[in-house]
Design an enzyme around this catalytic site. Structure first.
Site, PDB file in Angstrom:
ATOM      1  N   CYS A  47       0.671  -1.224   0.009  1.00  0.00           N
ATOM      2  CA  CYS A  47       0.173  -0.136   0.110  1.00  0.00           C
ATOM      3  C   CYS A  47       0.843   1.445  -0.277  1.00  0.00           C
ATOM      4  CB  CYS A  47      -0.697   0.265   1.307  1.00  0.00           C
ATOM      5  SG  CYS A  47      -1.871   1.780   1.244  1.00  0.00           S
ATOM      6  N   CYS A  50       0.727   3.151   3.587  1.00  0.00           N
ATOM      7  CA  CYS A  50       1.105   2.685   4.907  1.00  0.00           C
ATOM      8  C   CYS A  50       1.979   1.220   4.452  1.00  0.00           C
ATOM      9  CB  CYS A  50      -0.383   2.276   6.190  1.00  0.00           C
ATOM     10  SG  CYS A  50      -1.501   0.418   5.401  1.00  0.00           S
ATOM     11  N   CYS A  96      -7.408  -0.820   1.664  1.00  0.00           N
ATOM     12  CA  CYS A  96      -6.053  -1.702   2.065  1.00  0.00           C
ATOM     13  C   CYS A  96      -6.736  -1.926   3.472  1.00  0.00           C
ATOM     14  CB  CYS A  96      -5.114   0.124   2.384  1.00  0.00           C
ATOM     15  SG  CYS A  96      -3.924  -0.831   3.529  1.00  0.00           S
ATOM     16  N   CYS A  99      -4.779   0.205   6.479  1.00  0.00           N
ATOM     17  CA  CYS A  99      -5.182   1.998   6.842  1.00  0.00           C
ATOM     18  C   CYS A  99      -6.738   2.411   5.773  1.00  0.00           C
ATOM     19  CB  CYS A  99      -3.794   2.785   6.340  1.00  0.00           C
ATOM     20  SG  CYS A  99      -4.255   2.839   4.896  1.00  0.00           S
ATOM     21  N   CYS A 119      -8.239  -5.351  -9.490  1.00  0.00           N
ATOM     22  CA  CYS A 119      -8.199  -4.065 -10.931  1.00  0.00           C
ATOM     23  C   CYS A 119      -7.775  -2.881  -9.995  1.00  0.00           C
ATOM     24  CB  CYS A 119      -8.968  -3.396 -11.667  1.00  0.00           C
ATOM     25  SG  CYS A 119      -8.995  -2.565 -12.760  1.00  0.00           S
TER      26      CYS A 119
END
Ligand code: FE
Length: 130
Positions: A47, A50, A96, A99, A119
């Site tokens: 991510c 984070c 995510c 986060c 995607c």
């Protein structure tokens, strides 16, 4: 997984304008523009907000959509799913698991064994080479 909860002001300070728009305002980058679209190196996609590990390069594939595509997250709790009814479509948003930032959407037209296509926005990911 320990959740991360930051104010929008904190995110704004930490992310680039493009990252903020995609991750925190659920934006979508233009297809065929993402820096990681053609990346074929071995490693882990995290991510961009984070650093949570999201996908292994083992599950990346060429979907023809113009966005980086994966058929499975690195572990089930890495991502979460949210019903998205924006733009007159019913889609499933992928966020995510740590986060809550927007990553992209999931579609049931991926390759086996999962049959799923995650995607992703390239700008929502950071690649860590093995
Ligand atoms: Fe995150």
């Amino acid at each position: 997984m320990d959740k991360i909860n930051k104010s929008e002001e904190e995110w704004r300070n930490e992310l680039t304008e493009e990252e903020y728009h995609i991750l925190r305002e659920k934006g979508t980058e233009k297809p065929w523009t993402g820096a990681l679209l053609e990346n074929k190196d071995t490693g882990v996609y995290e991510c961009a907000a984070c650093g949570n590990e999201l996908y292994s390069s083992d599950t990346k594939y060429e979907s023809g959509s113009g966005w980086p595509s994966f058929w499975d997250p690195i572990r089930a709790e890495a991502v979460e799913f949210v019903k998205d009814k924006s733009f007159g479509m019913i889609r499933t948003e992928v966020t995510c698991g740590r986060c809550g930032s927007h990553l992209g959407h999931i579609f049931p037209d991926g390759p086996q064994p999962s049959g799923q296509r995650y995607c992703m926005n390239s700008a929502a990911l950071k690649f860590k080479k093995n």
